[in-house]
Enzyme design. Structure first.
Site, mmCIF file in Angstrom:
data_model
loop_
_atom_site.group_PDB
_atom_site.id
_atom_site.type_symbol
_atom_site.label_atom_id
_atom_site.label_comp_id
_atom_site.label_asym_id
_atom_site.label_seq_id
_atom_site.Cartn_x
_atom_site.Cartn_y
_atom_site.Cartn_z
ATOM 1 N N ASP A 105 -28.615 -58.025 9.127
ATOM 2 C CA ASP A 105 -27.459 -58.788 8.624
ATOM 3 C C ASP A 105 -27.734 -59.457 7.271
ATOM 4 O OD1 ASP A 105 -29.194 -60.697 9.505
ATOM 5 O OD2 ASP A 105 -27.871 -61.569 11.013
ATOM 6 N N ASP A 106 -28.925 -59.262 6.699
ATOM 7 C CA ASP A 106 -29.163 -59.747 5.333
ATOM 8 C C ASP A 106 -29.262 -58.562 4.357
ATOM 9 O OD1 ASP A 106 -31.587 -58.745 6.158
ATOM 10 O OD2 ASP A 106 -32.782 -60.474 5.508
ATOM 11 N N ARG A 111 -23.972 -65.288 7.686
ATOM 12 C CA ARG A 111 -24.298 -63.979 7.107
ATOM 13 C C ARG A 111 -23.191 -62.926 7.193
ATOM 14 N NH1 ARG A 111 -30.705 -62.815 8.450
ATOM 15 N NH2 ARG A 111 -31.516 -64.628 7.352
ATOM 16 N N ASP A 170 -39.085 -52.269 14.761
ATOM 17 C CA ASP A 170 -39.247 -51.223 13.739
ATOM 18 C C ASP A 170 -40.608 -50.529 13.840
ATOM 19 O OD1 ASP A 170 -40.517 -53.535 12.900
ATOM 20 O OD2 ASP A 170 -39.672 -53.534 10.875
ATOM 21 N N HIS A 186 -36.110 -57.738 2.018
ATOM 22 C CA HIS A 186 -36.431 -58.977 1.297
ATOM 23 C C HIS A 186 -37.937 -59.168 1.145
ATOM 24 C CE1 HIS A 186 -36.329 -60.442 5.588
ATOM 25 N NE2 HIS A 186 -37.512 -60.846 5.189
#
Ligand SMILES: *[C@@H]1O[C@H](CO)[C@@H](O)[C@H](O)[C@H]1NC(C)=O
Length: 369
Positions: free
Chosen positions: A194-195, A121, A281, A305
């Site tokens: 990291d995406d 990634r 989160d 995503h």
């Protein structure tokens, strides 16, 4: 006396009773009518009539009692956590001047990663958007990695947290991200995964609309209604709050981060997360929305995503702050954008980057509008 007599007497008495009743009823209804009329007259003459103010007084009393009981309930449900917070000042920033212009250097960008994803990634991030914020972006991971330490100019931070994807490990990393931000003099803390692809100039322009000396929690929820949890106190009362999805990225102003310190700094973010037993989160939302009573400002330009990337229209791309991707079974959830071959650019970040910044040397063509 005969039975018949009795009956007669009774019936006579009964009719007498009825007569009496009727008279009483008539008198009563006259009295009621009179009272009602005089009430009407009274009310129409005294405009700010006592009747009204009595009602509102009573309402006030009910409200006061309600609020009192509610506060009492809340106080009783306060655990050590909230207790430790209440000792600090909650008042928001006052009399702040026009927000000073925001530059890239005002932003601390943290990227959460893990050792298993370094190879798959990080290279695409380093090749694309990291180049636009090299000094401001830091990678938070769970191992020493000399290779990427060099590639990021020493911007890999080993959190010493577990590399497993459990709640505690996630809160552990967020805790280090938060503390590292506090140790800087940056005005904004922006977390990404990291995406994520981060549209850096757009992020900076976006933050320019907000004053970092005020309390701002900017991000995007991925659920349709606020999360409801039952706090584990004696009263087991319901707690409702929104949270910004970590996978879409979110930003906190420094003013807000400072107010969060009693429950979130020096590793306290982990113990707070442990108490509500929810991911990083969600813990962030709990601290800000529930404990500090500062609302999440929903920003549609953040994308995780969890939402279909194909819905981001081509003419909207430039306006978006973050993008993501995912492969679910054999389906890729990626931004629909022309450019590099899919074999070479499966998550579409290279193509996205060349669409936004065609001047980069690896971008073959200038984009057509
Ligand atoms: C992780 O552990 C190393 C070695 O003990 C230490 O030098 C480093 O400061 C730790 N990192 C953090 C973020 O605490």
């Amino acid at each position: 006396m005969s039975k018949e007599g009795e009956t007669v007497v009774y019936s006579i008495d009964h009719s007498k009773m009825n007569l009496k009743h009727r008279k009483v009823l008539q008198t009563l209804s006259c009295a009621v009518l009179l009272a009602y009329t005089s009430l009407l007259v009274y009310q129409s003459f005294s405009r700010s009539g006592r009747g009204l103010s009595q009602i509102s007084k009573k309402d006030n009393q009910i409200l006061k009692k309600y609020n009192y009981e509610r506060n009492l309930a809340q106080e009783q449900s306060l655990n050590e956590l909230e207790g430790s917070y209440s000792s600090t000042e909650i008042s928001s920033a006052t009399a702040t001047a026009k927000p000073p212009t925001t530059t890239l250097d005002d932003v601390f960008i943290s990227v959460k990663t893990t050792r298993n994803y370094h190879g798959s990634r990080l290279p695409i991030i380093l090749k694309t958007w990291f180049q636009l914020a090299k000094k401001q972006t830091w990678f938070f991971t769970d191992t020493e990695d000399q290779d990427f330490q060099q590639k990021t100019n020493g911007h890999m931070i080993n959190t010493n947290c577990s590399s497993s994807h459990n709640r505690k490990a996630l809160c552990c990393k967020m805790s280090v991200e938060f503390d590292t931000f506090l140790s800087t003099d940056k005005k904004w803390f922006c977390h990404f995964d990291d995406d994520n692809y981060v549209n850096v100039p757009r992020l900076v322009r976006f933050l320019g609309d907000y004053n970092p000396r005020e309390d701002w929690y900017l991000g995007k929820p991925s659920i349709q209604a606020p999360l409801e949890i039952v706090s584990k106190d004696k009263k087991s009362q319901k707690v409702r709050f929104w949270f910004a999805t970590g996978g879409a990225g979110f930003c906190l102003s420094r003013a807000l981060a400072l107010k969060m310190m009693p429950v979130a700094s020096d590793g306290k973010f982990i113990s707070t997360g442990e108490k509500i037993r929810l991911p990083d989160d969600v813990t962030m939302g709990y601290i800000i929305e529930h404990l500090l009573k500062k609302p999440l400002t929903v920003v549609d330009q953040f994308h995780s995503h969890l939402e279909p990337m194909k819905f981001i229209r081509r003419d909207m791309i430039e306006d978006q702050i973050s993008f993501s991707y995912a492969k679910i079974k054999d389906e890729w959830n990626v931004v629909r954008i022309e450019g590099f071959d899919e074999k070479y650019d499966q998550n579409r970040f290279l193509s996205l980057h060349c669409f936004l910044f065609p001047q980069f040397n690896f971008c073959p063509t200038r984009r057509k509008r």
